[in-house]
Write a protein that holds these residues in place. Structure first.
Motif: not given
Length: 331
Positions: A169-171, A157-167
């Motif tokens: 910011e980028l897009f 869950w924490y990992s996918f939260k990170l991926l969502g946050a990075v995406y």
């Protein structure tokens, strides 16, 4: 004479089996991979094959068979519904254990870590769940069924939260986070246009694991990244809500301390203490007049299964003795 008891902790990544006698001696232990049917290719069929072999081969090593066991307690991941409980109970009966308790593995943290074997265990490891055993021996589980229970915990869950946050910011013009820089450095890229291709390829081929991403979240927390800290806030609210529900609806008197054991790698190994501090704050908001005592689980969960099995069999074995014996046996 049936003088053996069995405890099994069947997790989503690894499993332990321990056999004790009525004197409190650890006779043998066994180690296995996952025993959660939800992560197995052949689901219940594969689980029965592996669970049967695990139990019978471990007992055979000491010259015993399932019928020699006075009582067994099995906490197995993936036992979340009555249907799952019925299917796996039928397996255990076919294996030949005459007397047993089957439950979700989250329940093992209560006898393993709560005073008197009464309290609540919150798991934050591979997955997320909360389980309670109250003063009347009633057992209730909250969470543990992923999106169905909106589990805001567990390393993935924490990992996918990170991926969502990075995406984001980028897009999507969402808040900036140092996790973007950290992930770019890990991926070896510098341009946002390379991100999607690289992240999907590295996760799919296993060169970047969710475990690494989970660690990255807590590294960002240690650097006071607001986005990463917001993940912990959401998680703390999730656990505090479940714990407060269990405390308020089960037999946990207001004038007695409520014992909460924190288990799983995220809770036990967290270095910053941010998550624990947030959890305590959220619990105090929901249970303002309760004395809640938190303790991280410092023994293997299978110790709780052994202790519970011993109580059911009428063996008087102290949890500290069990934990020490398991540590000496390599668990």
């Amino acid at each position: 004479m049936k003088n053996l008891i069995i405890g099994i902790d069947g997790g989503g990544t690894k499993s332990h089996l321990a056999v004790f006698d009525q004197t409190g001696k650890c006779v043998t232990v066994g180690k296995h991979g996952p025993l959660n049917h939800e992560v197995m290719e052949d689901s219940f069929t594969q689980l029965e094959k592996e669970l049967s072999a695990f139990i019978k081969e471990t007992l055979a090593g000491i010259g015993a068979v399932p019928a020699d066991v006075a009582f067994a307690v099995m906490g197995i991941a993936g036992v979340d519904t009555e249907k799952q409980h019925a299917v796996i109970s039928a397996m255990v009966e076919r294996i030949g254990l005459p007397h047993f308790i089957l439950c979700n593995d989250a329940f093992l943290g209560v006898p393993a870590g709560c005073k008197g074997g009464v309290g609540i265990c919150a798991i934050n490891g591979t997955g997320s769940s909360m389980a309670a055993v109250d003063h009347s021996n009633a057992t209730v589980q909250v969470g543990g069924i992923g999106p169905y229970s909106n589990d805001c915990g567990g390393s993935s869950w924490y990992s996918f939260k990170l991926l969502g946050a990075v995406y984001g910011e980028l897009f999507k013009f969402e808040p900036k986070t140092i996790m973007t820089r950290m992930l770019f450095e890990r991926l070896g890229i510098k341009d946002a246009k390379d991100y999607v291709e690289k992240i999907t390829a590295d996760i799919e081929d296993g060169s970047l694991t969710l475990s690494e991403l989970n660690i990255m979240v807590f590294q960002a927390v240690a650097q006071n990244d607001p986005v990463a800290i917001s993940f912990l806030q959401e998680s703390a609210e999730h656990y505090a809500g479940g714990i407060a529900h269990l405390a308020s609806t089960l037999d946990f008197p207001d004038d007695q301390s409520l014992y909460v054991t924190l288990a799983g790698s995220v809770f036990v190994k967290e270095k910053t203490q941010n998550l624990l501090d947030l959890l305590k704050f959220e619990i105090a908001k929901r249970l303002p007049r309760r004395n809640v005592e938190f303790q991280k689980l410092h023994t293997v969960p299978v110790a709780g299964a052994v202790y519970w099995a011993g109580k059911e069999a009428g063996f008087k074995i102290d949890i500290d003795i069990i934990s020490k014996s398991l540590a000496e046996a390599g668990l």
